[in-house]
Design a protein around this motif. Structure first.
Motif, PDB file in Angstrom:
ATOM      1  N   TYR A   6       0.983  -0.907  -0.006  1.00 36.74           N
ATOM      2  CA  TYR A   6      -0.497   0.211   0.032  1.00 36.74           C
ATOM      3  C   TYR A   6       0.972   1.244   0.137  1.00 36.74           C
ATOM      4  O   TYR A   6       0.312   2.849  -0.555  1.00 36.74           O
ATOM      5  CB  TYR A   6      -1.452  -0.012   1.406  1.00 36.74           C
ATOM      6  CG  TYR A   6      -1.470  -1.267   1.350  1.00 36.74           C
ATOM      7  CD1 TYR A   6      -2.702  -1.214   0.277  1.00 36.74           C
ATOM      8  CD2 TYR A   6      -1.593  -2.063   2.077  1.00 36.74           C
ATOM      9  CE1 TYR A   6      -3.543  -1.907   0.568  1.00 36.74           C
ATOM     10  CE2 TYR A   6      -2.429  -3.200   2.252  1.00 36.74           C
ATOM     11  CZ  TYR A   6      -3.428  -3.809   1.100  1.00 36.74           C
ATOM     12  OH  TYR A   6      -4.064  -4.162   1.087  1.00 36.74           O
ATOM     13  N   SER A  39      -6.320  -6.724 -11.156  1.00 35.46           N
ATOM     14  CA  SER A  39      -7.445  -6.707 -11.822  1.00 35.46           C
ATOM     15  C   SER A  39      -6.982  -5.144 -12.512  1.00 35.46           C
ATOM     16  O   SER A  39      -5.782  -4.524 -11.817  1.00 35.46           O
ATOM     17  CB  SER A  39      -8.701  -6.227 -12.040  1.00 35.46           C
ATOM     18  OG  SER A  39      -8.550  -4.727 -10.975  1.00 35.46           O
ATOM     19  N   THR A  41      -8.111  -2.654 -13.225  1.00 39.93           N
ATOM     20  CA  THR A  41      -8.623  -1.384 -12.155  1.00 39.93           C
ATOM     21  C   THR A  41      -7.765  -1.555 -11.729  1.00 39.93           C
ATOM     22  O   THR A  41      -7.130  -0.151 -10.565  1.00 39.93           O
ATOM     23  CB  THR A  41     -10.535  -1.277 -11.490  1.00 39.93           C
ATOM     24  OG1 THR A  41     -11.003  -1.742 -13.150  1.00 39.93           O
ATOM     25  CG2 THR A  41     -10.544  -0.509 -10.804  1.00 39.93           C
ATOM     26  N   ARG A  42      -7.385  -2.018 -10.116  1.00 36.57           N
ATOM     27  CA  ARG A  42      -6.287  -2.200  -9.488  1.00 36.57           C
ATOM     28  C   ARG A  42      -4.855  -1.622  -9.445  1.00 36.57           C
ATOM     29  O   ARG A  42      -4.257  -1.301  -8.938  1.00 36.57           O
ATOM     30  CB  ARG A  42      -6.530  -3.587  -8.645  1.00 36.57           C
ATOM     31  CG  ARG A  42      -5.701  -3.605  -7.062  1.00 36.57           C
ATOM     32  CD  ARG A  42      -6.424  -3.207  -5.834  1.00 36.57           C
ATOM     33  NE  ARG A  42      -8.054  -3.164  -6.353  1.00 36.57           N
ATOM     34  CZ  ARG A  42      -8.687  -4.172  -5.727  1.00 36.57           C
ATOM     35  NH1 ARG A  42      -8.031  -5.349  -5.710  1.00 36.57           N
ATOM     36  NH2 ARG A  42     -10.458  -4.402  -6.149  1.00 36.57           N
ATOM     37  N   ARG A  44      -4.318  -0.240 -11.649  1.00 36.59           N
ATOM     38  CA  ARG A  44      -4.002   1.745 -12.000  1.00 36.59           C
ATOM     39  C   ARG A  44      -3.958   2.187 -11.507  1.00 36.59           C
ATOM     40  O   ARG A  44      -3.065   3.714 -11.297  1.00 36.59           O
ATOM     41  CB  ARG A  44      -5.585   1.595 -13.060  1.00 36.59           C
ATOM     42  CG  ARG A  44      -5.088   2.002 -14.992  1.00 36.59           C
ATOM     43  CD  ARG A  44      -6.189   2.708 -15.641  1.00 36.59           C
ATOM     44  NE  ARG A  44      -6.933   2.321 -14.836  1.00 36.59           N
ATOM     45  CZ  ARG A  44      -7.619   1.435 -15.813  1.00 36.59           C
ATOM     46  NH1 ARG A  44      -7.856  -0.327 -16.350  1.00 36.59           N
ATOM     47  NH2 ARG A  44      -9.680   0.761 -15.700  1.00 36.59           N
ATOM     48  N   GLU A  45      -5.206   2.060 -10.145  1.00 35.01           N
ATOM     49  CA  GLU A  45      -5.078   2.273  -9.098  1.00 35.01           C
ATOM     50  C   GLU A  45      -3.279   2.335  -8.744  1.00 35.01           C
ATOM     51  O   GLU A  45      -2.781   3.421  -7.640  1.00 35.01           O
ATOM     52  CB  GLU A  45      -5.927   1.585  -7.918  1.00 35.01           C
ATOM     53  CG  GLU A  45      -7.524   1.976  -8.386  1.00 35.01           C
ATOM     54  CD  GLU A  45      -8.211   1.368  -7.453  1.00 35.01           C
ATOM     55  OE1 GLU A  45      -7.871   0.790  -6.879  1.00 35.01           O
ATOM     56  OE2 GLU A  45      -9.611   1.616  -7.816  1.00 35.01           O
ATOM     57  N   ARG A  46      -3.186   1.322  -8.096  1.00 38.25           N
ATOM     58  CA  ARG A  46      -1.392   1.089  -7.443  1.00 38.25           C
ATOM     59  C   ARG A  46      -0.187   1.775  -7.710  1.00 38.25           C
ATOM     60  O   ARG A  46       0.054   1.902  -7.455  1.00 38.25           O
ATOM     61  CB  ARG A  46      -1.770  -0.287  -6.792  1.00 38.25           C
ATOM     62  CG  ARG A  46      -0.823  -0.613  -5.736  1.00 38.25           C
ATOM     63  CD  ARG A  46      -0.914  -1.898  -5.134  1.00 38.25           C
ATOM     64  NE  ARG A  46      -2.189  -1.627  -4.363  1.00 38.25           N
ATOM     65  CZ  ARG A  46      -2.613  -3.554  -3.949  1.00 38.25           C
ATOM     66  NH1 ARG A  46      -2.155  -4.059  -4.944  1.00 38.25           N
ATOM     67  NH2 ARG A  46      -3.715  -3.227  -3.308  1.00 38.25           N
ATOM     68  N   GLY A  47      -0.791   1.347  -9.573  1.00 37.44           N
ATOM     69  CA  GLY A  47       1.022   2.058 -10.295  1.00 37.44           C
ATOM     70  C   GLY A  47       1.389   0.663 -10.620  1.00 37.44           C
ATOM     71  O   GLY A  47       2.968   0.591 -11.426  1.00 37.44           O
ATOM     72  N   ASN A  49       2.269  -4.315  -9.645  1.00 44.47           N
ATOM     73  CA  ASN A  49       2.144  -4.716  -9.226  1.00 44.47           C
ATOM     74  C   ASN A  49       2.536  -5.975  -7.569  1.00 44.47           C
ATOM     75  O   ASN A  49       3.801  -6.238  -8.375  1.00 44.47           O
ATOM     76  CB  ASN A  49       1.213  -6.609  -9.863  1.00 44.47           C
ATOM     77  CG  ASN A  49       1.026  -7.955  -9.267  1.00 44.47           C
ATOM     78  OD1 ASN A  49       0.394  -7.442  -9.060  1.00 44.47           O
ATOM     79  ND2 ASN A  49       0.815  -8.829 -10.566  1.00 44.47           N
ATOM     80  N   ASP A  76     -12.638  -7.755 -12.307  1.00 43.60           N
ATOM     81  CA  ASP A  76     -12.855  -6.824 -11.195  1.00 43.60           C
ATOM     82  C   ASP A  76     -13.944  -7.903  -9.533  1.00 43.60           C
ATOM     83  O   ASP A  76     -14.888  -8.363  -9.903  1.00 43.60           O
ATOM     84  CB  ASP A  76     -13.403  -5.649 -11.098  1.00 43.60           C
ATOM     85  CG  ASP A  76     -12.439  -4.864 -11.701  1.00 43.60           C
ATOM     86  OD1 ASP A  76     -10.828  -5.288 -12.485  1.00 43.60           O
ATOM     87  OD2 ASP A  76     -12.541  -3.674 -12.653  1.00 43.60           O
TER      88      ASP A  76
END
Length: 146
Positions: A6, A39, A41-42, A44-47, A49, A76
């Motif tokens: 995170y 996913s 979406t995740r 893109r959010e986190r930038g 893996n 998702d």
């Protein structure tokens, strides 16, 4: 682990990779290392893996291909962290698909943390459905289900 997952502290990923490498020395070497997919979406959010960040140095050290496209998250899902066990199982059902590149291979599925095992189980099912001979789940940390 929280700093990696995170807090974008990618510099700690090789520490987890090293711990997995020590554990992997006791195991039959896989043909492929497959990081647990996020996913779109995740991602893109986190930038990034976090499972891939752990898998990359592991693959380099062991001389094993890290197959980033061998397993995909095709749906998702809600974050698993706040869900009870039965909801976790429903949440990830059918969320993964694998490619034919795993056929006939022993696959090590790499993830950062395992709690219930629901996500790893669903991803492993998708890999086996595409012909993986076996799937070993390698996780850097394990929490106890609560």
């Amino acid at each position: 682990m929280l700093a990696l997952k995170y807090g974008a502290r990618l510099s700690v990923a090789p520490v987890f990779s090293q711990a997995l490498m020590l554990a992997a020395a006791q195991a039959v070497p896989p043909d492929l290392i497959v990081p647990m997919p996020l996913s779109a979406t995740r991602l893109r959010e986190r930038g990034y893996n976090q499972a891939l960040e752990i898998a990359k140095p592991l693959g380099r050290r062991l001389g094993i291909t890290v197959a980033t496209d061998a397993c995909l998250r095709v749906r998702d899902t809600a974050p698993q962290a706040d869900l009870p066990l039965k909801a976790r199982l429903r949440n990830v059902r059918g969320a993964f698909a694998a490619t034919a590149s795993v056929a006939g291979k022993h696959v090590a599925l790499v993830d950062d943390v395992m709690t219930s095992g629901a996500t790893a189980n669903e991803a492993a099912k998708a890999l086996r459905k595409q012909g993986a001979l076996s799937v070993s789940v390698w996780v850097a940390a394990r929490t106890l289900p609560g």
